[in-house]
Every structure is written in C-alpha cells, then in structure tokens.
Design an enzyme around this catalytic site. Structure first.
Site, PDB file in Angstrom:
ATOM      1  N   LYS A   1      10.868   4.683   7.133  1.00  0.00           N
ATOM      2  CA  LYS A   1      12.105   5.384   6.793  1.00  0.00           C
ATOM      3  C   LYS A   1      11.883   6.876   6.488  1.00  0.00           C
ATOM      4  O   LYS A   1      10.742   7.311   6.267  1.00  0.00           O
ATOM      5  CB  LYS A   1      12.761   4.689   5.603  1.00  0.00           C
TER       6      LYS A   1
ATOM      7  N   ARG B   1       5.933  -1.590   0.336  1.00  0.00           N
ATOM      8  CA  ARG B   1       7.022  -1.066  -0.493  1.00  0.00           C
ATOM      9  C   ARG B   1       6.546  -0.776  -1.913  1.00  0.00           C
ATOM     10  O   ARG B   1       7.047   0.150  -2.561  1.00  0.00           O
ATOM     11  CB  ARG B   1       8.190  -2.052  -0.495  1.00  0.00           C
TER      12      ARG B   1
ATOM     13  N   ASN C   1      12.838   2.690  -0.052  1.00  0.00           N
ATOM     14  CA  ASN C   1      11.753   1.704  -0.128  1.00  0.00           C
ATOM     15  C   ASN C   1      10.778   1.794   1.042  1.00  0.00           C
ATOM     16  O   ASN C   1      10.045   0.869   1.322  1.00  0.00           O
ATOM     17  CB  ASN C   1      12.312   0.288  -0.248  1.00  0.00           C
TER      18      ASN C   1
ATOM     19  N   HIS D   1      11.577  -0.645   6.742  1.00  0.00           N
ATOM     20  CA  HIS D   1      12.574  -1.676   7.047  1.00  0.00           C
ATOM     21  C   HIS D   1      11.945  -2.690   7.985  1.00  0.00           C
ATOM     22  O   HIS D   1      11.100  -2.353   8.814  1.00  0.00           O
ATOM     23  CB  HIS D   1      13.802  -1.063   7.729  1.00  0.00           C
TER      24      HIS D   1
END
Length: 269
Positions: A105, A205, A215, A218
């Site tokens: 992310k 994470r 976090n 994904h």
C-alpha cells in the site's frame, strides 16, 4: 535450489547496499519473459554467510550463475523456451498454479519499505509472477471497495489508496506448500497492526503497519476473492482451469457481467 534445471542466478548483495535491492524486480520481469521453469533467482547476503566472505565489502553488483541442462529439451527449446506464435498478447500473464493478489500500500511505499517487503515475500517461498507499480484511480478503488460503500471510513479508505503509488503483485506458492491465498494471509497477519503486533509479531502488518487503514499490505481473502480482484486490476491475467472452475461453481451458470458487476465478500482489508 542450485539443483534446479535451467539457469539459477544468485544475487550476492551487501545489507548496506541500497542499489542492490531493486535488482529483484528486474529479475522477476525476466523470469516471466523467459519462463518460470527456466530461470530461477535467489538472494544471498554476503555479510551473513561465511561461504560468501570473499564477496564482502564490494560496491559493484555480484552475480553467481548455475546452469543445469534438461536433457529432455531439444537445443531449440533450450535457446527459445518462451517463443510461441499463438497470437496471444505479449503482456498477458498466466499461471497453472493458484494465485492471489498482493498490494503493497501507499504508506509502505512512501516509507521506502517496498524492497524489504518483497524480499520477505520471496524468503517465505512465494513466486512473484508480476510486480507493477501503479497509482490507483478513484474509480478503481470505489469499485474495489464497493462492499464498504456504506461504511463511515469508505471515503478515507478510497482517498488513502489513491494517495500515492502502490505495488501490485500476483503471487503463487512454490510446490509442496499450502495454497497461495492462505499462505499470503498468514504472512500478512491480522488486519489491525496493533493486533498483529500482539498476536503475530513477525507478520508484515506487525512490522510495517502503523494503524488502520495504514496496515502496509492487502491480500485477497479467499480464492474467489482473489479471482475477482485479479480480474479487476489485471484484466489480461489468465486463470488456471482449477481456479476458473472453482469460481464458476459459486456463480449462476451462464451468468456473465462486466467488471462493474464484480462483488467482493466482506472483509477488513
């Protein structure tokens, strides 16, 4: 691994050498072009292995090559294992193994953690079929997270995922391990980084996430979820027959719709 048929390339790198790490993405692209059965890639940190002591302290890239000939191949096959005149799109990615979507992310990318995460993914036994850096569009993310459209945090989540570049990866597990979807869920850990640090401190994470929704990574929740997410973000991806049948088994026979009709099961992302 050194006994694998084909060519194995070992990247001998220094832990302090930043430019050594981006080579990983280059070799993954080469593996896709040449063929996963013909080119293998491994990382070896010289500072951690006594047998590589003579390579320590070098600033230039160092590669070790190990080649084992497959006698079942003809000379032509050896030289051109990936050439096929079947009219298919050269950018199309396919796999006969179970695959899953992974996204590094924007927060992890912005903090410069992409290469570290990719190295941990490979060390965990995953093959990376493709690795693409992309800044998501708002339209993509609204469709991707449409199952959260009624939630209070929906707009924040969409804005966050469009705030900068992400790395989109298609992962598959090596033979003899659990399926890629389950293995990737395990490596990521619980969705909430605070929970992950308590329950699975070695998970990605726990190490790279800060708080929800930041976090770091994904992953698809299950195989059907993976098929739908990959179809949305990688329209050219070809599923294995096993995955296709598994996905069709949960749908109405003959029902076909555009990407906008894709539905995702409820998850915490």
């Amino acid at each position: 691994m050194l006994g694998s048929k084909g060519l194995t390339v070992v990247d001998v790198y220094q832990g302090w050498c930043g430019p050594c790490k981006p080579v990983v993405s280059l070799f993954q692209k080469m593996r896709i072009e040449v063929g996963l059965d013909f080119l293998h890639f491994a990382l070896a940190e010289a500072d951690c292995l006594d047998v590589l002591e003579k390579y320590r302290g070098r600033c230039e890239p160092t590669f070790l090559f190990y080649a084992i000939k497959d006698k079942a191949l003809s000379d032509e096959d050896e030289c051109f294992p990936h050439i096929k005149d079947d009219g298919e799109d050269e950018n199309m990615v396919s796999s006969e193994k179970t695959c899953t979507l992974a996204i590094i992310k924007p927060d992890a990318v912005a903090h410069g953690k992409t290469d570290e995460i990719i190295m941990k993914i490979q060390e965990a036994g995953f093959d990376i079929l493709t690795n693409e850096e992309r800044t998501m569009t708002e339209a993509e993310m609204r469709l991707f997270y449409q199952h959260k459209a009624g939630e209070e945090a929906f707009e924040k989540l969409v804005h966050y995922m469009c705030s900068g570049p992400s790395h989109l990866l298609i992962l598959t597990s090596t033979e003899g391990t659990e399926d890629a979807v389950t293995a990737w869920q395990t490596l990521m850990g619980p969705c909430d980084p605070n929970v992950a640090r308590m329950e699975q401190p070695e998970s990605l994470r726990a190490q790279y996430g800060t708080e929800m929704p930041f976090n770091a990574v994904h992953g698809s929740r299950d195989r059907e979820d993976a098929n739908r997410e990959l179809a949305l973000l990688f329209p050219s991806f070809k599923f294995s027959d096993k995955d296709t049948k598994a996905s069709q088994g949960s749908e109405v026979e003959g029902a076909v719709g555009p990407p906008e009709a894709l539905r995702f099961p409820e998850d915490m992302d």
